[in-house]
Design a protein around this motif. Structure first.
Motif, mmCIF file in Angstrom:
data_model
loop_
_atom_site.group_PDB
_atom_site.id
_atom_site.type_symbol
_atom_site.label_atom_id
_atom_site.label_comp_id
_atom_site.label_asym_id
_atom_site.label_seq_id
_atom_site.Cartn_x
_atom_site.Cartn_y
_atom_site.Cartn_z
ATOM 1 N N SER A 35 48.419 38.530 50.281
ATOM 2 C CA SER A 35 48.945 39.963 49.739
ATOM 3 C C SER A 35 49.584 39.660 48.682
ATOM 4 C CB SER A 35 49.713 40.508 50.799
ATOM 5 O OG SER A 35 49.105 40.791 52.039
ATOM 6 N N GLU A 36 49.586 40.654 47.882
ATOM 7 C CA GLU A 36 50.277 40.618 46.355
ATOM 8 C C GLU A 36 50.426 42.109 46.086
ATOM 9 O OE1 GLU A 36 47.792 40.623 42.422
ATOM 10 O OE2 GLU A 36 48.123 38.365 42.946
ATOM 11 N N GLU A 37 51.894 42.038 45.376
ATOM 12 C CA GLU A 37 52.360 43.354 45.163
ATOM 13 C C GLU A 37 52.184 43.822 43.665
ATOM 14 O OE1 GLU A 37 55.849 44.875 46.729
ATOM 15 O OE2 GLU A 37 55.418 44.082 48.624
ATOM 16 N N VAL A 38 51.615 44.811 43.354
ATOM 17 C CA VAL A 38 51.227 45.155 41.984
ATOM 18 C C VAL A 38 52.027 46.586 41.621
ATOM 19 C CG1 VAL A 38 49.547 46.130 40.517
ATOM 20 C CG2 VAL A 38 49.024 44.395 42.280
ATOM 21 N N VAL A 39 52.878 46.416 40.522
ATOM 22 C CA VAL A 39 53.429 47.766 40.248
ATOM 23 C C VAL A 39 52.957 48.282 39.080
ATOM 24 C CG1 VAL A 39 55.808 48.406 39.146
ATOM 25 C CG2 VAL A 39 55.781 46.421 40.711
ATOM 26 N N LYS A 40 52.361 49.675 39.119
ATOM 27 C CA LYS A 40 51.871 50.421 38.413
ATOM 28 C C LYS A 40 52.402 51.985 38.003
ATOM 29 C CE LYS A 40 47.137 51.714 36.950
ATOM 30 N NZ LYS A 40 45.938 51.726 37.296
ATOM 31 N N VAL A 49 55.089 52.456 40.839
ATOM 32 C CA VAL A 49 54.745 52.761 42.173
ATOM 33 C C VAL A 49 54.473 51.233 42.508
ATOM 34 C CG1 VAL A 49 53.170 53.748 43.945
ATOM 35 C CG2 VAL A 49 53.912 54.842 41.880
ATOM 36 N N THR A 50 54.940 50.867 43.774
ATOM 37 C CA THR A 50 54.458 49.528 44.176
ATOM 38 C C THR A 50 53.258 49.604 45.270
ATOM 39 O OG1 THR A 50 56.752 48.740 43.938
ATOM 40 C CG2 THR A 50 55.384 47.304 45.197
ATOM 41 N N LYS A 51 52.233 49.069 44.831
ATOM 42 C CA LYS A 51 51.113 48.809 45.996
ATOM 43 C C LYS A 51 50.880 47.336 46.362
ATOM 44 C CE LYS A 51 48.453 52.906 44.464
ATOM 45 N NZ LYS A 51 47.234 53.562 44.379
ATOM 46 N N THR A 52 50.406 47.262 47.577
ATOM 47 C CA THR A 52 50.116 46.050 48.099
ATOM 48 C C THR A 52 48.609 45.921 48.285
ATOM 49 O OG1 THR A 52 52.092 45.876 49.362
ATOM 50 C CG2 THR A 52 50.200 44.330 50.006
ATOM 51 N N ARG A 63 41.533 37.584 47.151
ATOM 52 C CA ARG A 63 40.607 36.348 47.511
ATOM 53 C C ARG A 63 41.272 35.138 47.041
ATOM 54 N NH1 ARG A 63 34.387 37.844 46.442
ATOM 55 N NH2 ARG A 63 35.376 37.714 44.466
ATOM 56 N N ILE A 64 41.396 34.290 47.518
ATOM 57 C CA ILE A 64 41.706 32.758 47.481
ATOM 58 C C ILE A 64 41.062 31.705 48.012
ATOM 59 C CG2 ILE A 64 44.263 33.524 47.127
ATOM 60 C CD1 ILE A 64 45.021 32.176 49.693
ATOM 61 N N ASP A 65 40.955 30.491 47.476
ATOM 62 C CA ASP A 65 40.360 29.364 47.961
ATOM 63 C C ASP A 65 41.245 28.698 49.089
ATOM 64 O OD1 ASP A 65 39.099 27.003 48.432
ATOM 65 O OD2 ASP A 65 39.248 26.107 46.377
ATOM 66 N N LYS A 66 41.039 28.647 50.306
ATOM 67 C CA LYS A 66 41.591 28.000 51.187
ATOM 68 C C LYS A 66 42.353 26.800 51.087
ATOM 69 C CE LYS A 66 40.266 30.831 55.509
ATOM 70 N NZ LYS A 66 39.795 30.623 56.854
ATOM 71 N N LYS A 67 41.686 25.810 50.401
ATOM 72 C CA LYS A 67 41.841 24.440 50.127
ATOM 73 C C LYS A 67 42.860 24.330 49.106
ATOM 74 C CE LYS A 67 39.589 20.056 50.187
ATOM 75 N NZ LYS A 67 38.186 19.369 50.147
ATOM 76 N N SER A 68 42.476 24.984 48.104
ATOM 77 C CA SER A 68 43.416 24.674 46.740
ATOM 78 C C SER A 68 44.657 25.878 46.953
ATOM 79 C CB SER A 68 42.719 24.769 45.415
ATOM 80 O OG SER A 68 42.140 25.828 45.284
ATOM 81 N N GLY A 69 44.197 27.065 47.373
ATOM 82 C CA GLY A 69 45.084 28.248 47.083
ATOM 83 C C GLY A 69 45.125 29.037 45.816
ATOM 84 N N LYS A 70 44.070 28.723 44.957
ATOM 85 C CA LYS A 70 43.855 29.572 43.798
ATOM 86 C C LYS A 70 43.058 30.747 44.069
ATOM 87 C CE LYS A 70 40.071 27.548 41.627
ATOM 88 N NZ LYS A 70 39.622 26.959 40.436
#
Length: 120
Positions: free
Chosen positions: A95-100, A103-106, A110-117
């Motif tokens: 989950s990532e919070e974006v302010v636009k 207004v803050t939206k969650t 998508r991330i790589d499970k192994k490296s987390g990037k």
């Protein structure tokens, strides 16, 4: 949320190997995602021949014949490929919070499970 989207680079992980006429190990871009059928159409993978009845257009040109195009394959038979390393990865979400405009939206990323990037 779908793990595979239109335009993603994916790799086929099932079926016969390429030396036996199959598509396993082949990579390609997703042309279309058929959500209701859980299938994807991948560029250059799963070619089929289709016989089209001969017809005639308004101008008088002939249409029809034998055409080849990509057929859908099941989503479970493909895996997302990391665009940087060109290797298959397992996909997770964060989950990532974006302010636009104040207004803050969650949103889910998508991330790589192994490296987390992040996978774009």
């Amino acid at each position: 949320m779908a793990k595979i989207k239109k335009g993603d680079l994916v790799q086929v992980i099932s079926g016969p190997k390429q030396d036996r006429g199959g598509f396993r190990g082949k990579q390609g871009r997703v042309i279309e995602v058929l959500v209701e059928r859980n299938r994807v159409i991948v560029e250059g993978v799963n070619y089929v021949t289709k016989h089209v009845r001969q017809g005639q257009t308004q101008r008088g040109t002939k249409t029809g014949g034998i055409e080849t195009h990509e057929a859908p394959i099941h989503v479970s038979n493909v895996v997302l490929v990391d665009p940087d390393t060109k290797k298959p990865v397992k996909v997770g979400y964060r989950s990532e919070e974006v302010v636009k405009d104040g207004v803050t939206k969650t949103r889910r990323v998508r991330i790589d499970k192994k490296s987390g990037k992040d996978l774009k």
